[in-house]
Design an enzyme around this catalytic site. Sequence first.
Site, PDB file in Angstrom:
ATOM      1  N   ASP A   1       9.915  -1.432 -17.437  1.00 51.93           N
ATOM      2  CA  ASP A   1       9.565  -2.063 -16.247  1.00 51.93           C
ATOM      3  C   ASP A   1      10.434  -1.959 -15.290  1.00 51.93           C
ATOM      4  O   ASP A   1      11.738  -1.787 -15.706  1.00 51.93           O
ATOM      5  CB  ASP A   1       9.501  -3.379 -16.930  1.00 51.93           C
ATOM      6  CG  ASP A   1       8.861  -4.300 -15.673  1.00 51.93           C
ATOM      7  OD1 ASP A   1       7.628  -3.946 -15.248  1.00 51.93           O
ATOM      8  OD2 ASP A   1       9.416  -5.672 -15.380  1.00 51.93           O
TER       9      ASP A   1
ATOM     10  N   GLU B   1       9.030   2.867 -14.597  1.00 51.11           N
ATOM     11  CA  GLU B   1       8.222   2.347 -13.433  1.00 51.11           C
ATOM     12  C   GLU B   1       9.171   2.242 -12.000  1.00 51.11           C
ATOM     13  O   GLU B   1       9.858   1.245 -12.167  1.00 51.11           O
ATOM     14  CB  GLU B   1       7.575   0.969 -13.687  1.00 51.11           C
ATOM     15  CG  GLU B   1       6.864   0.384 -12.562  1.00 51.11           C
ATOM     16  CD  GLU B   1       6.537  -1.308 -12.482  1.00 51.11           C
ATOM     17  OE1 GLU B   1       5.764  -1.782 -12.109  1.00 51.11           O
ATOM     18  OE2 GLU B   1       7.552  -1.904 -12.987  1.00 51.11           O
TER      19      GLU B   1
END
Length: 616
Positions: free
Chosen positions: A330, A359
Amino acid sequence: MKRLALVTLFVFTQILLATAVSQLKHVEPPFWWVGMQNNSLQLLIHGEDVGYSTPQLDYDGVALKKTIKVENPNYLFLNLEIAPDAKAGNFEIDFKKNGQNIYSYTYELRAREAGSAERHGFSNSDIIYLLMPDRFANGNPENDSQPGMLEKANRSKPEGRHGGDLQGIINHLDYFNDLGVTSLWLNPFLENNQAAYTYHGYAISDYYRVDPRMGSNEKFKTLVDKAHSKGLKVIQDMIFNHCGSGHWWMDDLPMESWVHQFPEYTSSNYRASTAVDPHASEYDLRKMKDGWFDKNMPDLNQENDLLATYLIQNSIWWIEYAGIDGIRMDTQPYPDENFMANWAERVMNEYPDFSIVGEAWIEYPSMVAYYQGGKNNFNGYDSHLSHVFDFPGQYAVSSAFNEENGWNTGVAKIYDVLARDFLYPRPHDLVVFADNHDLSRLYSVYHNNSDKMKMALTYVLTTRGVPSLLYGTEILMEGYEHDGHGKMRKDFPGGWESDERNAFTQSGRTEKENDMFDHIKRLAEYRTANKVMQTGKLTQFIPKNGTYVYFRHNDQNAVMVVFNNTDEQKLLETARFDEIMAGYDTGVNILMKGEKLNNLDQIELKPRHAKVLELH
Ligand code: CA
């Protein structure tokens, strides 16, 4: 009587002695393995006043190299060294104060499973399916609410917990095989013991525990084993930027610098480009990195070496324990970037064929490319990530088929994104997608026009990289981001016993849904069966009059992908594609099984349709 009294007294004192050794609150990692590539292990020890004690252990091949005391006396950090020939087994760690054991912990070193270091991560031979465990299927209604967990299930609330769990995923493994996907990416499922908004899993309150409302650590290991037995890989979602405000350590931090602290609540500016902007001010950069992601998500300070080691070991622990094949990280640009590079390097050293996708949610290929490992960056930075998400491609594919075709609009957007692939060290290691759990659903983006949506998915499943699909795309799930995340992340129909229909089965889907399901299945199966679709070179031609053509080709095969992004029937002259098409006479459209083209000089194109032609 006298003898009995003596025996009673003896038993009583034994119990007293036993209870004098208290329970530690946390020992993390809770166990480890012998035979790891890296032979160091740092234990976090948490227990009242444990910092005033002296730890001791005695086990062949394990040396206590250093004991680290920190600001808070309720913590100790122990640096252990595990010799390459150390045997699996248990040993006691005694914590002594004034010659007495105040704590004792039995630490376990396990043997590694065969082949553990040689696991293969995901690659461009895979198709990823992203699902949110709370919203997919409720395999165990008994675990929906838990006594120790603050938020209880409430399916009527879009932002509430709906009861989906790991057993629900296990129950539908055949469904993934049926659809033709090969890897499951699960949104986070570790403990999120917060008062509200916990269904998405991004506010972790215990890094070593599956949320009991999702199942258990053992259940997750079972899921991975069962998935593997059906040829499916598993990708775990991890978050190092922040934890949940309900994390157990927030009430008793090891030290001030464990999280970034501010006199008053300070959020990130969410401007990820500050991380790569050579002109960025220190003020903006620090705020982006150190500001909190949300009031309920304290920002972790990875510049703290003890926390850094904690997080690195945590990811290795899950890989080794559960046998996962990949990690989705993330908010890649938000944590300290040197830490992130060290982390990925350490994981890849331990598992050389593993995959990690970061990400970096940025619109520009130049900035996303910064985060792909092996990139020759202006400042020498190397993230060591095997994969990054193709966010620039997502921007293009989610708008291209809604637009008029101009110099840089419509299909030209896709053409331009691919033209910038020179920026990436490995364009084949981009994870390609049209929507994800944070974005409006593709069917809504395309205003419920399944022809346009099919073109977008045809691109995702035939281009270079690793395709990734969001659960529910195949059944035309709707949802706009502006209506709230909870409404985009709907429950999969049929995942709950009380559901009116079961969209996991063909008979439970509408005709229109089956049409989309079949479209994806056809492309997915074709991609998986044909190497040229995975590793073949991509050659594209400049869009012309709203049509756009690229080929996937290698020495043996060529596949032509054609888009007609207009409302008109077109007749495509193919002379300009001769460099690839010379020598090919006929083609089979794999989207319309059996549709054979006996003359490739001119190809008829229906309005708003794509063709995927296997050339013969
Ligand atoms: Ca449940």
